[in-house]
Design a protein around this motif. Sequence first.
Motif, PDB file in Angstrom:
ATOM      1  N   GLU A   1       0.846  -1.191   0.000  1.00  0.00           N
ATOM      2  CA  GLU A   1       0.000   0.000   0.000  1.00  0.00           C
ATOM      3  C   GLU A   1       0.882   1.242   0.000  1.00  0.00           C
ATOM      4  OE1 GLU A   1      -3.201   2.070   2.968  1.00  0.00           O
ATOM      5  OE2 GLU A   1      -2.991  -0.088   2.981  1.00  0.00           O
ATOM      6  N   PRO A   2       0.550   2.247  -0.825  1.00  0.00           N
ATOM      7  CA  PRO A   2       1.363   3.467  -0.835  1.00  0.00           C
ATOM      8  C   PRO A   2       1.234   4.223   0.490  1.00  0.00           C
ATOM      9  CG  PRO A   2      -0.553   3.715  -2.254  1.00  0.00           C
ATOM     10  CD  PRO A   2      -0.548   2.293  -1.782  1.00  0.00           C
ATOM     11  N   SER A   3       2.226   5.029   0.762  1.00  0.00           N
ATOM     12  CA  SER A   3       2.217   5.804   1.999  1.00  0.00           C
ATOM     13  C   SER A   3       1.090   6.834   1.973  1.00  0.00           C
ATOM     14  CB  SER A   3       3.559   6.518   2.181  1.00  0.00           C
ATOM     15  OG  SER A   3       3.716   7.505   1.192  1.00  0.00           O
ATOM     16  N   ALA A   4       0.805   7.389   3.126  1.00  0.00           N
ATOM     17  CA  ALA A   4      -0.255   8.396   3.227  1.00  0.00           C
ATOM     18  C   ALA A   4       0.082   9.616   2.373  1.00  0.00           C
ATOM     19  CB  ALA A   4      -0.448   8.799   4.682  1.00  0.00           C
ATOM     20  N   ARG A   5       1.354  10.000   2.353  1.00  0.00           N
ATOM     21  CA  ARG A   5       1.749  11.157   1.535  1.00  0.00           C
ATOM     22  C   ARG A   5       1.557  10.854   0.056  1.00  0.00           C
ATOM     23  NH1 ARG A   5       4.090  15.897   1.146  1.00  0.00           N
ATOM     24  NH2 ARG A   5       5.690  16.315  -0.421  1.00  0.00           N
ATOM     25  N   ALA A   6       1.932   9.642  -0.380  1.00  0.00           N
ATOM     26  CA  ALA A   6       1.767   9.282  -1.788  1.00  0.00           C
ATOM     27  C   ALA A   6       0.290   9.282  -2.173  1.00  0.00           C
ATOM     28  CB  ALA A   6       2.389   7.915  -2.059  1.00  0.00           C
ATOM     29  N   ARG A   7      -0.565   8.786  -1.299  1.00  0.00           N
ATOM     30  CA  ARG A   7      -2.012   8.790  -1.574  1.00  0.00           C
ATOM     31  C   ARG A   7      -2.544  10.215  -1.640  1.00  0.00           C
ATOM     32  NH1 ARG A   7      -2.027   4.745   2.553  1.00  0.00           N
ATOM     33  NH2 ARG A   7      -2.976   6.265   3.924  1.00  0.00           N
ATOM     34  N   MET A   8      -2.075  11.077  -0.721  1.00  0.00           N
ATOM     35  CA  MET A   8      -2.533  12.465  -0.699  1.00  0.00           C
ATOM     36  C   MET A   8      -2.125  13.191  -1.988  1.00  0.00           C
ATOM     37  SD  MET A   8      -1.317  15.612   1.711  1.00  0.00           S
ATOM     38  CE  MET A   8       0.260  15.595   0.888  1.00  0.00           C
ATOM     39  N   LEU A   9      -0.867  13.008  -2.403  1.00  0.00           N
ATOM     40  CA  LEU A   9      -0.402  13.680  -3.615  1.00  0.00           C
ATOM     41  C   LEU A   9      -1.099  13.145  -4.857  1.00  0.00           C
ATOM     42  CD1 LEU A   9       3.421  13.973  -2.907  1.00  0.00           C
ATOM     43  CD2 LEU A   9       1.716  15.795  -2.897  1.00  0.00           C
ATOM     44  N   ALA A  10      -1.335  11.841  -4.915  1.00  0.00           N
ATOM     45  CA  ALA A  10      -2.029  11.265  -6.068  1.00  0.00           C
ATOM     46  C   ALA A  10      -3.435  11.841  -6.179  1.00  0.00           C
ATOM     47  CB  ALA A  10      -2.082   9.745  -5.948  1.00  0.00           C
ATOM     48  N   GLU A  11      -4.117  11.980  -5.048  1.00  0.00           N
ATOM     49  CA  GLU A  11      -5.468  12.545  -5.060  1.00  0.00           C
ATOM     50  C   GLU A  11      -5.444  14.016  -5.485  1.00  0.00           C
ATOM     51  OE1 GLU A  11      -9.468  12.500  -4.891  1.00  0.00           O
ATOM     52  OE2 GLU A  11      -8.156  10.780  -4.602  1.00  0.00           O
ATOM     53  N   ARG A  12      -4.474  14.769  -4.968  1.00  0.00           N
ATOM     54  CA  ARG A  12      -4.368  16.189  -5.309  1.00  0.00           C
ATOM     55  C   ARG A  12      -4.051  16.367  -6.793  1.00  0.00           C
ATOM     56  NH1 ARG A  12      -0.034  19.438  -2.047  1.00  0.00           N
ATOM     57  NH2 ARG A  12      -1.447  18.887  -0.362  1.00  0.00           N
ATOM     58  N   TRP A  13      -3.149  15.523  -7.322  1.00  0.00           N
ATOM     59  CA  TRP A  13      -2.713  15.663  -8.704  1.00  0.00           C
ATOM     60  C   TRP A  13      -3.769  15.217  -9.710  1.00  0.00           C
ATOM     61  CZ3 TRP A  13       2.873  13.490  -7.884  1.00  0.00           C
ATOM     62  CH2 TRP A  13       3.630  14.443  -7.196  1.00  0.00           C
ATOM     63  N   LYS A  14      -4.765  14.457  -9.265  1.00  0.00           N
ATOM     64  CA  LYS A  14      -5.863  14.098 -10.167  1.00  0.00           C
ATOM     65  C   LYS A  14      -6.603  15.347 -10.614  1.00  0.00           C
ATOM     66  CE  LYS A  14      -6.995   9.500  -8.462  1.00  0.00           C
ATOM     67  NZ  LYS A  14      -7.990   8.719  -7.714  1.00  0.00           N
ATOM     68  N   HIS A  15      -6.811  16.259  -9.678  1.00  0.00           N
ATOM     69  CA  HIS A  15      -7.581  17.468  -9.951  1.00  0.00           C
ATOM     70  C   HIS A  15      -6.706  18.636 -10.405  1.00  0.00           C
ATOM     71  CE1 HIS A  15     -10.897  15.321  -8.190  1.00  0.00           C
ATOM     72  NE2 HIS A  15     -10.201  15.134  -7.071  1.00  0.00           N
ATOM     73  N   ASP A  16      -5.490  18.702  -9.901  1.00  0.00           N
ATOM     74  CA  ASP A  16      -4.595  19.827 -10.203  1.00  0.00           C
ATOM     75  C   ASP A  16      -3.186  19.290 -10.432  1.00  0.00           C
ATOM     76  OD1 ASP A  16      -3.652  22.393 -10.523  1.00  0.00           O
ATOM     77  OD2 ASP A  16      -3.360  22.701  -8.367  1.00  0.00           O
ATOM     78  N   PRO A  17      -2.844  18.836 -11.655  1.00  0.00           N
ATOM     79  CA  PRO A  17      -1.514  18.262 -11.890  1.00  0.00           C
ATOM     80  C   PRO A  17      -0.413  19.304 -11.688  1.00  0.00           C
ATOM     81  CG  PRO A  17      -2.782  18.378 -13.939  1.00  0.00           C
ATOM     82  CD  PRO A  17      -3.669  18.856 -12.848  1.00  0.00           C
ATOM     83  N   PRO A  18       0.745  18.860 -11.203  1.00  0.00           N
ATOM     84  CA  PRO A  18       1.846  19.804 -10.968  1.00  0.00           C
ATOM     85  C   PRO A  18       2.433  20.295 -12.284  1.00  0.00           C
ATOM     86  CG  PRO A  18       2.596  17.574 -10.615  1.00  0.00           C
ATOM     87  CD  PRO A  18       1.107  17.488 -10.860  1.00  0.00           C
ATOM     88  N   GLY A  19       2.969  21.492 -12.239  1.00  0.00           N
ATOM     89  CA  GLY A  19       3.612  22.053 -13.422  1.00  0.00           C
ATOM     90  C   GLY A  19       5.021  21.509 -13.576  1.00  0.00           C
ATOM     91  N   PRO A  20       5.670  21.823 -14.691  1.00  0.00           N
ATOM     92  CA  PRO A  20       7.042  21.351 -14.881  1.00  0.00           C
ATOM     93  C   PRO A  20       7.990  21.998 -13.880  1.00  0.00           C
ATOM     94  CG  PRO A  20       6.425  22.876 -16.613  1.00  0.00           C
ATOM     95  CD  PRO A  20       5.186  22.624 -15.795  1.00  0.00           C
ATOM     96  N   VAL A  21       8.967  21.213 -13.423  1.00  0.00           N
ATOM     97  CA  VAL A  21       9.943  21.692 -12.456  1.00  0.00           C
ATOM     98  C   VAL A  21      11.316  21.556 -13.097  1.00  0.00           C
ATOM     99  CG1 VAL A  21      10.936  21.305 -10.178  1.00  0.00           C
ATOM    100  CG2 VAL A  21       8.504  20.934 -10.549  1.00  0.00           C
ATOM    101  N   PRO A  22      12.138  22.616 -13.080  1.00  0.00           N
ATOM    102  CA  PRO A  22      13.470  22.502 -13.674  1.00  0.00           C
ATOM    103  C   PRO A  22      14.332  21.516 -12.888  1.00  0.00           C
ATOM    104  CG  PRO A  22      13.257  24.571 -12.498  1.00  0.00           C
ATOM    105  CD  PRO A  22      11.892  23.929 -12.502  1.00  0.00           C
ATOM    106  N   PHE A  23      15.290  20.913 -13.585  1.00  0.00           N
ATOM    107  CA  PHE A  23      16.166  19.939 -12.934  1.00  0.00           C
ATOM    108  C   PHE A  23      16.935  20.587 -11.790  1.00  0.00           C
ATOM    109  CE2 PHE A  23      20.359  17.828 -12.755  1.00  0.00           C
ATOM    110  CZ  PHE A  23      19.940  16.616 -12.266  1.00  0.00           C
ATOM    111  N   ARG A  24      17.473  21.757 -12.044  1.00  0.00           N
ATOM    112  CA  ARG A  24      18.169  22.507 -10.998  1.00  0.00           C
ATOM    113  C   ARG A  24      17.529  23.879 -10.910  1.00  0.00           C
ATOM    114  NH1 ARG A  24      24.431  20.916 -11.947  1.00  0.00           N
ATOM    115  NH2 ARG A  24      24.216  18.794 -11.212  1.00  0.00           N
ATOM    116  N   PRO A  25      16.820  24.139  -9.838  1.00  0.00           N
ATOM    117  CA  PRO A  25      16.152  25.442  -9.726  1.00  0.00           C
ATOM    118  C   PRO A  25      17.168  26.573  -9.561  1.00  0.00           C
ATOM    119  CG  PRO A  25      15.945  24.209  -7.695  1.00  0.00           C
ATOM    120  CD  PRO A  25      16.586  23.288  -8.694  1.00  0.00           C
ATOM    121  N   GLU A  26      16.725  27.750  -9.875  1.00  0.00           N
ATOM    122  CA  GLU A  26      17.572  28.928  -9.725  1.00  0.00           C
ATOM    123  C   GLU A  26      17.911  29.129  -8.253  1.00  0.00           C
ATOM    124  OE1 GLU A  26      18.883  30.974 -12.058  1.00  0.00           O
ATOM    125  OE2 GLU A  26      18.103  29.526 -13.498  1.00  0.00           O
TER     126      GLU A  26
END
Length: 97
Positions: A23-48
């Motif tokens: 079973e996935p962790s609670a955080r993984a379940r929370m993020l999966a549920e959140r990303w269903k409705h609002d997917p994350p934007g692209p993130v640079p490999f190395r942020p400024e």
Amino acid sequence: MSEQGDSEREFDIKWADEAVHKEPSARARMLAERWKHDPPGPVPFRPEPDGRRHGRRLRGRGSGRIRGERSPWVSVVIVFGFMATVILLLGYADFRG
């Protein structure tokens, strides 16, 4: 596996690691549920950099050093100085003995 009661088998880590479905962790379940409705934007490999890196200033910014920060060459000089001292002491001990 030796004869174990159900209560002992329940906490056997090898038995848990061999499970087919985990079973996935609670955080993984929370993020999966959140990303269903609002997917994350692209993130640079190395942020400024934001001006700080692990409590240190970036090179080229500011004129002074932060307390406790020293050049990496200082460590090199300390190590080689210690090695030279040990070699000289061992040579002196061999010369006297």
